[in-house]
Design an enzyme around this catalytic site. Structure first.
Site, PDB file in Angstrom:
ATOM      1  N   ASP A  33       0.875  -1.158  -0.130  1.00  0.00           N
ATOM      2  CA  ASP A  33       0.019   0.083   0.084  1.00  0.00           C
ATOM      3  C   ASP A  33       0.971   1.345  -0.061  1.00  0.00           C
ATOM      4  O   ASP A  33       1.860   1.258   0.652  1.00  0.00           O
ATOM      5  CB  ASP A  33      -0.767  -0.129   1.282  1.00  0.00           C
ATOM      6  CG  ASP A  33      -2.166   1.024   1.174  1.00  0.00           C
ATOM      7  OD1 ASP A  33      -1.868   2.166   0.878  1.00  0.00           O
ATOM      8  OD2 ASP A  33      -3.168   0.593   1.403  1.00  0.00           O
ATOM      9  N   ILE A  34       0.601   2.329  -1.006  1.00  0.00           N
ATOM     10  CA  ILE A  34       1.513   3.392  -0.913  1.00  0.00           C
ATOM     11  C   ILE A  34       1.112   4.380   0.173  1.00  0.00           C
ATOM     12  O   ILE A  34       1.705   5.492   0.428  1.00  0.00           O
ATOM     13  CB  ILE A  34       1.508   3.933  -2.295  1.00  0.00           C
ATOM     14  CG1 ILE A  34       0.190   4.590  -2.733  1.00  0.00           C
ATOM     15  CG2 ILE A  34       2.374   3.026  -3.298  1.00  0.00           C
ATOM     16  CD1 ILE A  34       0.326   5.291  -3.982  1.00  0.00           C
ATOM     17  N   ASN A  85     -13.485  -4.047   3.103  1.00  0.00           N
ATOM     18  CA  ASN A  85     -14.361  -3.155   3.236  1.00  0.00           C
ATOM     19  C   ASN A  85     -15.183  -3.291   2.018  1.00  0.00           C
ATOM     20  O   ASN A  85     -14.767  -3.345   0.733  1.00  0.00           O
ATOM     21  CB  ASN A  85     -14.085  -1.733   3.224  1.00  0.00           C
ATOM     22  CG  ASN A  85     -13.133  -1.593   4.595  1.00  0.00           C
ATOM     23  OD1 ASN A  85     -13.252  -2.339   5.699  1.00  0.00           O
ATOM     24  ND2 ASN A  85     -12.045  -0.744   4.370  1.00  0.00           N
ATOM     25  N   HIS A  91     -16.332   2.078   4.468  1.00  0.00           N
ATOM     26  CA  HIS A  91     -14.884   2.569   4.488  1.00  0.00           C
ATOM     27  C   HIS A  91     -14.320   2.479   3.315  1.00  0.00           C
ATOM     28  O   HIS A  91     -13.069   2.357   3.066  1.00  0.00           O
ATOM     29  CB  HIS A  91     -14.229   2.452   5.669  1.00  0.00           C
ATOM     30  CG  HIS A  91     -15.031   3.078   6.846  1.00  0.00           C
ATOM     31  ND1 HIS A  91     -15.051   4.532   7.166  1.00  0.00           N
ATOM     32  CD2 HIS A  91     -15.370   2.071   7.915  1.00  0.00           C
ATOM     33  CE1 HIS A  91     -15.966   4.223   8.532  1.00  0.00           C
ATOM     34  NE2 HIS A  91     -15.859   3.111   8.866  1.00  0.00           N
ATOM     35  N   GLN A  92     -15.051   1.527   2.025  1.00  0.00           N
ATOM     36  CA  GLN A  92     -14.450   1.351   0.778  1.00  0.00           C
ATOM     37  C   GLN A  92     -14.109   2.538   0.058  1.00  0.00           C
ATOM     38  O   GLN A  92     -14.960   3.430  -0.212  1.00  0.00           O
ATOM     39  CB  GLN A  92     -15.150   0.299   0.097  1.00  0.00           C
ATOM     40  CG  GLN A  92     -14.690  -0.173  -1.214  1.00  0.00           C
ATOM     41  CD  GLN A  92     -15.550  -1.072  -1.851  1.00  0.00           C
ATOM     42  OE1 GLN A  92     -16.691  -1.298  -1.526  1.00  0.00           O
ATOM     43  NE2 GLN A  92     -14.950  -1.651  -2.819  1.00  0.00           N
ATOM     44  N   HIS A  98     -10.602  -5.585  -2.403  1.00  0.00           N
ATOM     45  CA  HIS A  98      -9.375  -5.680  -1.993  1.00  0.00           C
ATOM     46  C   HIS A  98      -9.257  -5.872  -0.513  1.00  0.00           C
ATOM     47  O   HIS A  98     -10.100  -5.563   0.308  1.00  0.00           O
ATOM     48  CB  HIS A  98      -8.503  -4.317  -2.498  1.00  0.00           C
ATOM     49  CG  HIS A  98      -9.051  -3.083  -1.721  1.00  0.00           C
ATOM     50  ND1 HIS A  98     -10.216  -2.445  -2.346  1.00  0.00           N
ATOM     51  CD2 HIS A  98      -8.550  -2.347  -0.476  1.00  0.00           C
ATOM     52  CE1 HIS A  98     -10.451  -1.356  -1.736  1.00  0.00           C
ATOM     53  NE2 HIS A  98      -9.751  -1.045  -0.763  1.00  0.00           N
ATOM     54  N   PHE A  99      -8.199  -6.778  -0.099  1.00  0.00           N
ATOM     55  CA  PHE A  99      -7.934  -7.174   1.377  1.00  0.00           C
ATOM     56  C   PHE A  99      -6.724  -6.577   1.878  1.00  0.00           C
ATOM     57  O   PHE A  99      -5.719  -6.440   0.997  1.00  0.00           O
ATOM     58  CB  PHE A  99      -7.781  -8.586   1.381  1.00  0.00           C
ATOM     59  CG  PHE A  99      -8.883  -9.328   0.902  1.00  0.00           C
ATOM     60  CD1 PHE A  99      -9.936  -9.910   1.929  1.00  0.00           C
ATOM     61  CD2 PHE A  99      -9.327  -9.706  -0.434  1.00  0.00           C
ATOM     62  CE1 PHE A  99     -10.773 -10.774   1.595  1.00  0.00           C
ATOM     63  CE2 PHE A  99     -10.549 -10.183  -0.823  1.00  0.00           C
ATOM     64  CZ  PHE A  99     -11.338 -11.037   0.420  1.00  0.00           C
ATOM     65  N   HIS A 100      -6.771  -5.666   3.058  1.00  0.00           N
ATOM     66  CA  HIS A 100      -5.755  -5.190   3.461  1.00  0.00           C
ATOM     67  C   HIS A 100      -5.096  -6.104   4.706  1.00  0.00           C
ATOM     68  O   HIS A 100      -5.735  -6.956   5.513  1.00  0.00           O
ATOM     69  CB  HIS A 100      -6.018  -4.009   4.169  1.00  0.00           C
ATOM     70  CG  HIS A 100      -6.548  -3.001   3.691  1.00  0.00           C
ATOM     71  ND1 HIS A 100      -5.709  -1.889   3.150  1.00  0.00           N
ATOM     72  CD2 HIS A 100      -7.702  -2.604   3.131  1.00  0.00           C
ATOM     73  CE1 HIS A 100      -6.703  -0.889   2.613  1.00  0.00           C
ATOM     74  NE2 HIS A 100      -8.010  -1.451   2.555  1.00  0.00           N
TER      75      HIS A 100
END
Length: 136
Positions: A33-34, A85, A91-92, A98-100
């Site tokens: 993640d940037i 999300n 909060h998407q 995508h999965f964090h």
């Protein structure tokens, strides 16, 4: 312009936008993640474009947990969150599933969440259970 053409994650998948790829297969891509919440914060995405989890075919989800596990091991994080999300209220921000994987090294870095637990009437809970179970 269609939604896929405008999707930042689809552009990353196609190589139009550079990324720090950690893993890639025919169905899954993982990259750093940037705008991380902590060191090692990574995203794991299905290559199939879909906005919400329910939009993704099962076979495109098959490897995601294993990839998240590999990243967790690679970061060496003792504590971490896996977060996914669906929808703006949840909060998407990017309209591609995508999965964090978010390492939680201390109280200030990583994911911070509230958990507004509610008291539940057991009869209500039983009715809900029966409704959901019938739809599974």
């Amino acid at each position: 312009m269609n939604k896929m053409a405008a999707c930042i994650f689809c552009k990353i998948i196609k190589g139009e936008i550079p990324s720090f790829k950690l893993f890639e297969s025919d169905k899954v891509l993982a990259f750093l993640d940037i705008q991380p919440l902590s060191r090692g914060h990574a995203l794991v995405i299905p290559k199939h474009h879909g906005v919400k989890l329910t939009d993704i075919p099962d076979d495109s989800l098959a490897d995601i947990l294993q990839v998240l596990k590999k990243i967790a091991i690679a970061t060496g994080a003792e504590n971490y969150n896996v977060l996914q999300n669906n929808g703006r209220l949840a909060h998407q921000e990017v309209d591609h599933v995508h999965f964090h994987l978010i390492p939680k090294p201390n109280t200030t870095e990583g994911l911070g969440i509230g958990w507004p637990a509610q008291k539940m009437d057991m009869d209500e809970l039983k009715k809900l259970y029966e409704t959901l179970k019938a739809k599974m």
